[in-house]
Design a protein around this motif. Structure first.
Motif, PDB file in Angstrom:
ATOM      1  N   ALA A   1       0.947  -0.943  -0.111  1.00 13.65           N
ATOM      2  CA  ALA A   1       0.023  -0.181   0.090  1.00 13.65           C
ATOM      3  C   ALA A   1       0.974   1.642   0.131  1.00 13.65           C
ATOM      4  CB  ALA A   1      -1.124  -0.602   1.544  1.00 13.65           C
ATOM      5  N   LYS A   2       1.984   1.887   0.805  1.00 12.50           N
ATOM      6  CA  LYS A   2       2.811   2.556   0.699  1.00 12.50           C
ATOM      7  C   LYS A   2       3.375   2.409  -0.412  1.00 12.50           C
ATOM      8  CE  LYS A   2       7.397   4.175   3.406  1.00 12.50           C
ATOM      9  NZ  LYS A   2       7.388   3.539   4.799  1.00 12.50           N
ATOM     10  N   ALA A   3       3.912   1.444  -1.243  1.00 10.98           N
ATOM     11  CA  ALA A   3       4.368   1.750  -2.770  1.00 10.98           C
ATOM     12  C   ALA A   3       2.983   1.923  -3.638  1.00 10.98           C
ATOM     13  CB  ALA A   3       5.351  -0.068  -3.051  1.00 10.98           C
ATOM     14  N   CYS A   4       2.246   2.083  -3.922  1.00 11.36           N
ATOM     15  CA  CYS A   4       1.237   2.076  -4.666  1.00 11.36           C
ATOM     16  C   CYS A   4       0.810   3.966  -4.383  1.00 11.36           C
ATOM     17  CB  CYS A   4       0.116   1.485  -4.230  1.00 11.36           C
ATOM     18  SG  CYS A   4      -0.087  -0.231  -4.367  1.00 11.36           S
ATOM     19  N   GLU A   5       0.980   3.575  -2.594  1.00 10.60           N
ATOM     20  CA  GLU A   5       1.142   5.698  -2.557  1.00 10.60           C
ATOM     21  C   GLU A   5       2.458   6.449  -3.592  1.00 10.60           C
ATOM     22  OE1 GLU A   5       1.270   6.286   1.210  1.00 10.60           O
ATOM     23  OE2 GLU A   5      -0.771   5.169   2.005  1.00 10.60           O
ATOM     24  N   GLN A   6       2.713   6.039  -3.419  1.00  7.72           N
ATOM     25  CA  GLN A   6       4.558   6.337  -4.631  1.00  7.72           C
ATOM     26  C   GLN A   6       4.777   6.113  -5.775  1.00  7.72           C
ATOM     27  OE1 GLN A   6       7.228   6.109  -1.233  1.00  7.72           O
ATOM     28  NE2 GLN A   6       6.742   6.661  -0.039  1.00  7.72           N
ATOM     29  N   ALA A   7       4.094   5.080  -6.043  1.00  9.17           N
ATOM     30  CA  ALA A   7       4.802   4.609  -7.284  1.00  9.17           C
ATOM     31  C   ALA A   7       3.881   5.931  -8.671  1.00  9.17           C
ATOM     32  CB  ALA A   7       4.131   3.347  -7.954  1.00  9.17           C
ATOM     33  N   ASP A   8       4.370   5.755 -10.055  1.00  9.71           N
ATOM     34  CA  ASP A   8       4.274   6.611 -10.871  1.00  9.71           C
ATOM     35  C   ASP A   8       2.919   5.734 -11.068  1.00  9.71           C
ATOM     36  OD1 ASP A   8       7.029   7.776 -10.892  1.00  9.71           O
ATOM     37  OD2 ASP A   8       7.492   6.835 -12.562  1.00  9.71           O
ATOM     38  N   GLU A   9       2.524   4.998 -11.256  1.00  5.37           N
ATOM     39  CA  GLU A   9       1.281   4.518 -11.911  1.00  5.37           C
ATOM     40  C   GLU A   9       0.898   3.595 -10.604  1.00  5.37           C
ATOM     41  OE1 GLU A   9      -0.840   3.217 -15.865  1.00  5.37           O
ATOM     42  OE2 GLU A   9       1.332   3.167 -16.229  1.00  5.37           O
TER      43      GLU A   9
ATOM     44  N   HIS B   1      15.530   4.803  -7.529  1.00  5.54           N
ATOM     45  CA  HIS B   1      15.916   4.985  -5.415  1.00  5.54           C
ATOM     46  C   HIS B   1      14.834   4.086  -4.422  1.00  5.54           C
ATOM     47  CE1 HIS B   1      19.372   6.876  -7.685  1.00  5.54           C
ATOM     48  NE2 HIS B   1      20.211   7.707  -6.812  1.00  5.54           N
ATOM     49  N   ALA B   2      13.450   4.726  -5.360  1.00  7.47           N
ATOM     50  CA  ALA B   2      12.393   4.139  -4.776  1.00  7.47           C
ATOM     51  C   ALA B   2      12.265   3.117  -3.315  1.00  7.47           C
ATOM     52  CB  ALA B   2      11.025   4.250  -5.144  1.00  7.47           C
ATOM     53  N   PHE B   3      12.153   3.918  -2.208  1.00 11.06           N
ATOM     54  CA  PHE B   3      12.372   1.932  -1.450  1.00 11.06           C
ATOM     55  C   PHE B   3      11.730   0.907  -1.528  1.00 11.06           C
ATOM     56  CE2 PHE B   3       7.707   2.512  -0.194  1.00 11.06           C
ATOM     57  CZ  PHE B   3       7.418   1.011   0.350  1.00 11.06           C
ATOM     58  N   PHE B   4      10.775   0.646  -2.742  1.00  6.96           N
ATOM     59  CA  PHE B   4      10.152  -0.553  -3.524  1.00  6.96           C
ATOM     60  C   PHE B   4      10.992  -0.920  -4.631  1.00  6.96           C
ATOM     61  CE2 PHE B   4       7.760   3.412  -4.567  1.00  6.96           C
ATOM     62  CZ  PHE B   4       7.691   2.939  -5.744  1.00  6.96           C
ATOM     63  N   MET B   5      12.028   0.198  -4.785  1.00  7.57           N
ATOM     64  CA  MET B   5      12.872  -0.379  -5.891  1.00  7.57           C
ATOM     65  C   MET B   5      13.937  -1.478  -5.475  1.00  7.57           C
ATOM     66  SD  MET B   5      11.094  -0.116  -8.646  1.00  7.57           S
ATOM     67  CE  MET B   5      12.108   0.277 -10.348  1.00  7.57           C
ATOM     68  N   GLN B   6      14.569  -0.628  -4.138  1.00  7.58           N
ATOM     69  CA  GLN B   6      15.624  -1.353  -3.456  1.00  7.58           C
ATOM     70  C   GLN B   6      15.086  -2.503  -2.087  1.00  7.58           C
ATOM     71  OE1 GLN B   6      18.492  -0.381  -4.106  1.00  7.58           O
ATOM     72  NE2 GLN B   6      17.702   0.711  -5.651  1.00  7.58           N
ATOM     73  N   GLU B   7      13.882  -2.170  -1.714  1.00  7.18           N
ATOM     74  CA  GLU B   7      13.747  -3.522  -0.593  1.00  7.18           C
ATOM     75  C   GLU B   7      12.500  -4.740  -0.889  1.00  7.18           C
ATOM     76  OE1 GLU B   7      11.720  -0.976   2.461  1.00  7.18           O
ATOM     77  OE2 GLU B   7      13.678   0.016   2.746  1.00  7.18           O
ATOM     78  N   GLU B   8      13.168  -5.654  -1.068  1.00  5.11           N
ATOM     79  CA  GLU B   8      12.856  -7.285  -0.940  1.00  5.11           C
ATOM     80  C   GLU B   8      11.655  -6.945   0.006  1.00  5.11           C
ATOM     81  OE1 GLU B   8      13.531 -11.678  -1.373  1.00  5.11           O
ATOM     82  OE2 GLU B   8      14.149 -11.147   1.092  1.00  5.11           O
ATOM     83  N   ILE B   9      10.359  -6.953  -1.139  1.00  3.92           N
ATOM     84  CA  ILE B   9       9.043  -6.909  -0.695  1.00  3.92           C
ATOM     85  C   ILE B   9       8.424  -8.703  -0.956  1.00  3.92           C
ATOM     86  CG2 ILE B   9       5.829  -6.312  -0.799  1.00  3.92           C
ATOM     87  CD1 ILE B   9       7.259  -3.400  -1.354  1.00  3.92           C
ATOM     88  N   PHE B  10       8.189  -9.424   0.016  1.00  2.00           N
ATOM     89  CA  PHE B  10       8.646 -10.858   0.427  1.00  2.00           C
ATOM     90  C   PHE B  10       7.091 -10.857  -0.139  1.00  2.00           C
ATOM     91  CE2 PHE B  10      10.345 -14.793   1.644  1.00  2.00           C
ATOM     92  CZ  PHE B  10      11.266 -14.829   0.473  1.00  2.00           C
TER      93      PHE B  10
END
Length: 481
Positions: free
Chosen positions: A338-346, A372-381
């Motif tokens: 949900a946090k990633a969706c708030e920050q994503a381009d689309e 550099h976005a957190f969801f591009m760097q961190e492993e979301i399992f």
């Protein structure tokens, strides 16, 4: 299966303690109960393994080691279906995937049984009459800490090279799949020729026993598969005793799609790669990099393929993705997504928590260009993947390598030279061309950078469980002339 109760196994005998329940993540029903221990059981396991290493013939008897492993594999073959069902009930993965994992585990046992009688050294003559003999010897007591996501394969790929090398062992399964690991190990533990203490097993619902293994002076090797964060904790804990470490840790696997690829066919395979074990595999597809010429088509095809996946109880026919391992994990992953969706381009496809019992979560696909976005760097399992656009091979490599991880990647193209160029440039331990998640007992796997230390599968896995010894002698030479 509520009647299943599994004990610890220490020094060749079953040990019972207070039991804890194992929960089916698809139904929340109790599958069975397992003995739950901790530090005392870990200490007893290590002591038994040390005695077996020092006093039994196991480290010196490769033919015995091979026979025991071959018999173990043979005993598992009639149990494949029952083991697969138990794995699905504890882990949630589709039954076909569970069956494949059990068969793959048997194959791996057979592979290391075959290697057991061929662990050679070598001899050099650095000076006339001087012989330097290099022998590869068992490292000692090896502790194998097994995760829940692929508890068959990830058990045997650590335990079998340790046994092949002549180590004695302590196995600590994940509590979520303790029943399956106990059933898989049962024919080995009860083999009439295996000395007591060669394989010891304890389960726990916490982590105190596992932490003891990392610090215990009588443990010579730690083999761990799991998160990078926990791997770093193990490294710090093991520093004082200078243990050998075999660590396969996190990943952020990229799939690079070139414009000549069959987009619809690739989308189907990538959807499977994203959702393998409900996205709970370190080599799962986390990022898709599509060339600008095929980006829009790839984005639409991948969204369609993900949305069409059948999600449900892994025991049901036609299911492509089961639940996550438990509801707390599902909720934590859903919050990250949900946090990633708030920050994503689309947000291309937004996952949801279905209105049904169990730890289910549907897949999410986002488009984002900033690596550099957190969801591009961190492993979301979990079942989450991003897609990004690139213009040329150099940009694809730069984007893919912008990560602290380096476990795996894939390249999708009909141009063989381009596929090999990109595979060579990617900083990953495994790169597949036109496939993803193809692993074999014979082929070493492991990570670059923060994805791990050492290699499992293949011949090189023996290095993680052996020490190389140099023996010097100078017998001289017969007088010449």
């Amino acid at each position: 299966m509520e009647q299943i109760i599994t004990p610890h196994w220490i020094d060749g005998a079953a040990v019972h303690t207070i039991a804890a329940g194992s929960i089916d993540p698809a139904t929340s029903a109790v599958v069975g109960r397992f003995a739950a221990g901790g530090v005392p059981e870990a200490q007893a396991c290590v002591a038994a393994a040390r005695r077996a290493f020092e006093a039994s013939d196991w480290p010196l008897a490769p033919r015995l080691r091979q026979r025991v492993m071959l018999d173990w594999a043979a005993a598992l073959r009639p149990r494949v279906d029952a083991l697969a069902e138990l794995l699905t009930r504890e882990n949630g993965k589709p039954l076909a995937a569970s069956r494949g994992e059990v068969l793959g585990s048997i194959s791996e046992i057979e592979y290391y049984a075959g290697l057991t009688r061929h662990i050679p050294g070598h001899v050099l003559e650095p000076e006339p009459g001087v012989l330097s003999t290099m022998t590869r010897e068992p490292a000692g007591v090896a502790a194998v800490i097994v995760p829940w996501n692929a508890p068959g394969i990830l058990l045997v790929r650590g335990l079998c090279p340790a046994l092949a090398a002549g180590c004695t062992t302590v196995v600590k399964p994940a509590h979520q799949t303790a029943l399956f690991n106990a059933a898989l190990l049962d024919p080995l533990l009860r083999h009439p020729q295996i000395p007591p203490g060669v394989v010891n097993v304890f389960a726990e619902t916490g982590h105190d026993g596992a932490k003891l293994l990392a610090t215990h002076a009588e443990v010579d090797v730690i083999c761990f598969t799991g998160s990078t964060a926990v791997g770093k904790e193990i490294m710090r804990a093991a520093a004082d005793t200078m243990k050998k470490l075999s660590l396969e840790l996190g990943g952020k696997s990229c799939a690079i799609v070139l414009p000549d690829a069959d987009i619809d066919a690739v989308a189907q395979k990538l959807a499977a790669g994203v959702t393998i074990i409900a996205g709970q595999q370190c080599t799962a597809v986390r990022r898709v990099l599509a060339h600008a010429d095929c980006f829009d088509a790839m984005k639409a095809a991948l969204a369609k393929a993900l949305d069409a996946l059948a999600i449900g109880n892994g025991l049901d026919d036609g299911i492509a993705m089961g639940p996550l391992i438990d509801i707390p994990s599902r909720d934590r992953i859903a919050a990250q997504i949900a946090k990633a969706c708030e920050q994503a381009d689309e947000v291309v496809l937004r996952g949801t928590i279905p209105d049904r019992p169990g730890a289910f979560l549907t897949p999410t696909l986002v488009h984002h260009q900033d690596t550099h976005a957190f969801f591009m760097q961190e492993e979301i399992f979990g079942p989450f993947v991003s897609i990004e656009r690139f213009e040329d091979e150099a940009e694809a490599v730069q984007r893919a390598n912008h990560t602290t991880f380096g476990l795996s990647a894939s390249v999708w193209t009909n141009d063989g030279a381009a596929g090999l160029r990109l595979a060579r440039a990617l900083r990953n331990g495994t790169v597949w061309i036109n496939e993803h998640n193809k692993l074999f007992p014979e082929a070493e796997t492991g990570g670059f950078r923060q994805s791990g230390i050492g290699r499992l599968h293949g011949y090189d896995a023996l290095a993680d469980f052996t020490e190389l010894k140099h023996i010097y002698q100078a017998p001289g030479v017969v007088a010449r002339g």
